[in-house]
Design an enzyme around this catalytic site. Structure first.
Site, PDB file in Angstrom:
ATOM      1  N   CYS A  22       0.847  -1.195   0.000  1.00 50.89           N
ATOM      2  CA  CYS A  22       0.000   0.000   0.000  1.00 50.89           C
ATOM      3  C   CYS A  22       0.880   1.241   0.000  1.00 50.89           C
ATOM      4  O   CYS A  22       2.079   1.186   0.296  1.00 50.89           O
ATOM      5  CB  CYS A  22      -0.927   0.011   1.224  1.00 50.89           C
ATOM      6  SG  CYS A  22      -0.038   0.097   2.789  1.00 50.89           S
ATOM      7  N   CYS A  25       2.538   1.976   3.347  1.00 52.36           N
ATOM      8  CA  CYS A  25       3.734   1.174   3.619  1.00 52.36           C
ATOM      9  C   CYS A  25       4.938   1.727   2.861  1.00 52.36           C
ATOM     10  O   CYS A  25       6.070   1.703   3.369  1.00 52.36           O
ATOM     11  CB  CYS A  25       3.496  -0.275   3.212  1.00 52.36           C
ATOM     12  SG  CYS A  25       2.060  -0.988   4.011  1.00 52.36           S
ATOM     13  N   ASP A 409       0.802  27.409 -32.136  1.00 51.21           N
ATOM     14  CA  ASP A 409       1.777  27.883 -33.106  1.00 51.21           C
ATOM     15  C   ASP A 409       1.262  27.462 -34.489  1.00 51.21           C
ATOM     16  O   ASP A 409       0.453  26.530 -34.594  1.00 51.21           O
ATOM     17  CB  ASP A 409       3.132  27.257 -32.816  1.00 51.21           C
ATOM     18  CG  ASP A 409       4.182  27.663 -33.837  1.00 51.21           C
ATOM     19  OD1 ASP A 409       4.214  28.844 -34.209  1.00 51.21           O
ATOM     20  OD2 ASP A 409       4.952  26.782 -34.265  1.00 51.21           O
TER      21      ASP A 409
END
Length: 720
Positions: A22, A25, A409
């Site tokens: 997780c 952790c 552009d």
């Protein structure tokens, strides 16, 4: 906590980490590594399962820091060709190492349930089976949870540890065992969902072959890709994958570049064309001269940038992390109050209210909330990379969805970027047509401007030899043109306005009329002067991309309020291209600093604004925009490094997809956060009538985590 004395060495190394269950952790591991002697700093990238360590630390020390999760650490070599299959080779062993405790604990839980049916819930054998299930499946949880508890570090594992021990103390062995198994299952599901989200990056890692045939000293030999050097010649047979970035030396073929650029149609390749590692050769035999080492290839850079992007936290994720920091202590305080205050007031029912307090600890576990944002970001960025859109961070993904104005552009963005010389008109008799083209091509050959290719290309088509023409005192004036001396005269090529300023003679009415006619046809006009006298007008056309009108239409449908073309070209030429593309507004004759000011003006009027350009000439505007988007990132260092987002296949059509993905990601994050909180609140409200049980608590938490993960993985199905 006091830090260890830092060594002089600030060497930074990156390691792969196996075994994260997780995000919380991963944070613990990061803090543990930071405490190691000799470590200056450490940063975990949970999404990419990597840790970057600055300082000195051995792999044994790193694994000791991750012993609470039994983490395995190995150096990240950056060699994508060798990283694809190791997981498959160790698949069975890794599965047992990860899930063996869960499987054994589930078996003991089943045995306990059978004993309960046969012997009763209070029989010693039943309690022993449930206790064994708790210890086997939860020993890693308890080790971390108790350590955290002693340090007053309250996270989800601390909550679960207290709740399970409390259940055991009041004799609720069955529910304690079920909580352990379901929590372990919830972590396994969370890990699986993150692995699924990472899979798109792994699939990129597996694209490039691990070895390839190479010509050396006139002999063909098969060499590992990490041993191939720049300048080697690859032999790419029909149907084979290209192992390295390079330039086609001989042969013609069509190459499927979908994995890198997202292009669905194979791209024709002939001598001089660039090819990328991981792409698939068609029916022709190619000899490719290697241009980059394996670790520097386009696909390697994409992988590194995507992994870094996954590490960057979006504002929504930062909010969740900050919220969770205060949320967990509040839950612990609420559970304590529920366990103590009602029985004090009523004068009894301690066990019942203690049970309710334990259930609150379980339901308050913030698993679903913590995973809600990172799994959505990882899924979206990984999915986009597989479709030819490189998003360089969660913050850029989030900002793109808020954009209300987009500036483009012209050359190479709205237009195809393949200018053609269509008109040559001479004025006076001081130079003939072929000499003019030769001299103009000799000057433009030294220029990096996109229009230069039109002049040099036309000279080549007519068989004019210009590279041998000597040019002295060459200079380039940004946004204006070029000049230089050759064959005893000084030539200047550029915009008619600039030529007018630098010439002694006034522009003739016929010349101006001709230039204006070309501009009305959407052509860019180049004037040529010799020793201060205008001698020619060149007409160059760079047609709008066929898909540009459809793209601009889709952007307006998505709610983009303003589209603007920012260009250094003449207004008449720019307006003609803008009409073809359907762009709202044109601002022409702009220098780079003018584009920067235009972006700032759009930002003050519309808020979030995006700029789409080539990543080089438009660098100031790209940097000033809320989101800078570069065209044609594949193989272009500047585009990959300077822009927030790169459209890898030079495909403007990916822009609406990127915006839709951004908005869908934001919607999923909001849904996930709202759902996780609503489920928690609904379960907590069950405390009022006393209906909340540990079973309901753990099922609500696990169910919310699973639904949040599945909802986030829907982002992988957003189509380009």
């Amino acid at each position: 906590m006091a830090r260890h004395a830092a060594p002089e060495s600030g060497i930074t190394k990156v390691y792969r980490v196996e075994g994260f269950t997780c995000a919380n952790c991963a944070g613990k591991f990061e803090e543990n590594v930071k405490r190691l002697p000799g470590v200056l700093d450490a940063k975990v990238n949970f999404a990419a399962a990597k840790i970057t360590v600055t300082g000195e630390a051995t792999i044994a020390e790193l694994e000791k820091a991750g012993a609470f999760e039994r983490l395995k650490v190995r150096p990240d070599t950056g060699d994508i060709a060798t990283g694809g299959n190791s997981g498959k080779a160790r698949g069975a062993a890794a599965f047992l190492r990860r899930h063996g405790s869960l499987l054994a604990g589930a078996a003991l839980l089943a045995a306990g349930c059978l004993a309960r049916l046969a012997l009763g819930g209070h029989h010693p054998v039943t309690a022993a089976a449930f206790a064994a299930s708790i210890v086997v499946a939860g020993h890693r949880l308890f080790r971390t949870g108790l350590n955290n508890l002693f340090r007053l570090d309250f996270d989800m594992r601390t909550l679960m540890t207290v709740a399970i021990i409390g259940a055991a103390l009041i004799g609720e062995w069955t529910e304690g065992a079920v909580v352990v198994i379901l929590f372990a299952l919830s972590e396994a599901l969370e890990r699986y969902s993150m692995e699924r989200a990472r899979r798109s990056i792994r699939s990129l890692m597996e694209l490039a072959p691990r070895e390839a045939p190479v010509l050396r000293d006139g002999r063909e030999m098969t060499v590992r890709t990490d041993e191939i050097e720049v300048g080697d010649t690859l032999i790419v047979r029909p149907g084979a994958k290209i192992a390295m970035d390079g330039i086609v030396a001989s042969g013609t073929s069509a190459v499927n570049q979908a994995a890198i650029t997202g292009e669905s149609v194979p791209v024709p390749k002939s001598p001089g064309d660039e090819v990328f590692a991981g792409t698939l050769n068609g029916e022709g035999l190619l000899h490719v001269r290697v241009a980059r080492l394996a670790q520097d290839s386009t696909i390697s850079r994409i992988i590194r940038l995507v992994e870094e992007a996954q590490e960057g936290r979006a504002p929504a994720q930062a909010f969740v992390d900050k919220f969770a920091k205060y949320y967990t202590p509040v839950i612990i305080a609420a559970a304590a109050l529920i366990a103590v205050v009602p029985p004090l007031i009523s004068g009894g029912g301690w066990l019942d209210w203690l049970y309710q307090g334990l259930a609150v600890l379980v339901v308050g576990c913030p698993c679903a909330l913590v995973i809600s944002t990172p799994i959505a970001i990882v899924s979206a960025i990984g999915s986009a990379a597989g479709r030819g859109v490189l998003i360089k961070g969660g913050i850029h993904l989030e900002q793109l969805g808020a954009v209300k104005a987009i500036a483009f552009d012209k050359t190479g963005t709205v237009t195809q970027g393949i200018p053609r010389l269509t008109d040559v008109r001479l004025f006076g008799e001081s130079v003939d047509r072929r000499d003019l083209l030769r001299i103009a091509a000799a000057l433009e050959h030294r220029s990096g401007h996109p229009l230069a290719a039109a002049v040099t290309g036309a000279a080549r088509e007519e068989g004019i030899d210009f590279p041998g023409t000597i040019v002295d005192n060459f200079t380039s004036v940004t946004g204006r043109g070029i000049e230089g001396e050759t064959e005893g005269a000084r030539y200047r090529i550029g915009s008619p306005e600039w030529i007018r300023i630098g010439t002694d003679a006034r522009m003739e009415g016929e010349w101006e009329a001709y230039a204006n006619r070309l501009r009305g046809e959407g052509k860019t006009v180049l004037a040529v002067a010799k020793d201060g006298e205008p001698v020619a007008v060149l007409g160059v056309i760079d047609e709008a991309r066929p898909e540009s009108r459809g793209v601009i239409g889709k952007l307006h449908e998505l709610g983009i309020r303003k589209t603007v073309m920012l260009t250094g070209d003449n207004r008449d030429t720019a307006a003609a291209v803008a009409r073809q593309a359907g762009i709202d507004d044109v601002r022409a004759g702009l220098m780079p600093e003018d584009k920067l000011e235009a972006i700032r003006g759009l930002a003050s009027e519309y808020g979030a604004v995006a700029m789409v350009g080539d990543g080089v000439n438009d660098a100031p505007a790209l940097a000033a925009a809320t989101v800078g988007i570069a065209m044609g990132g594949a193989g272009t260092d500047a585009a990959l490094e300077t822009a927030d987002i790169a459209l890898m296949g030079d495909d403007l059509g990916k822009l609406p997809y990127a915006i839709r993905l951004s908005r869908k990601t934001l919607a999923v994050i909001r849904q996930n956060i709202a759902f996780a909180l609503i489920v928690k609140l609904a379960a907590l409200l069950l405390v009022v009538p006393g209906w909340l049980t540990i079973w309901i608590a753990i099922l609500s938490d696990m169910g919310a985590t699973l639904i949040v993960a599945l909802n986030a993985m829907r982002l992988m199905r957003v189509r380009a």
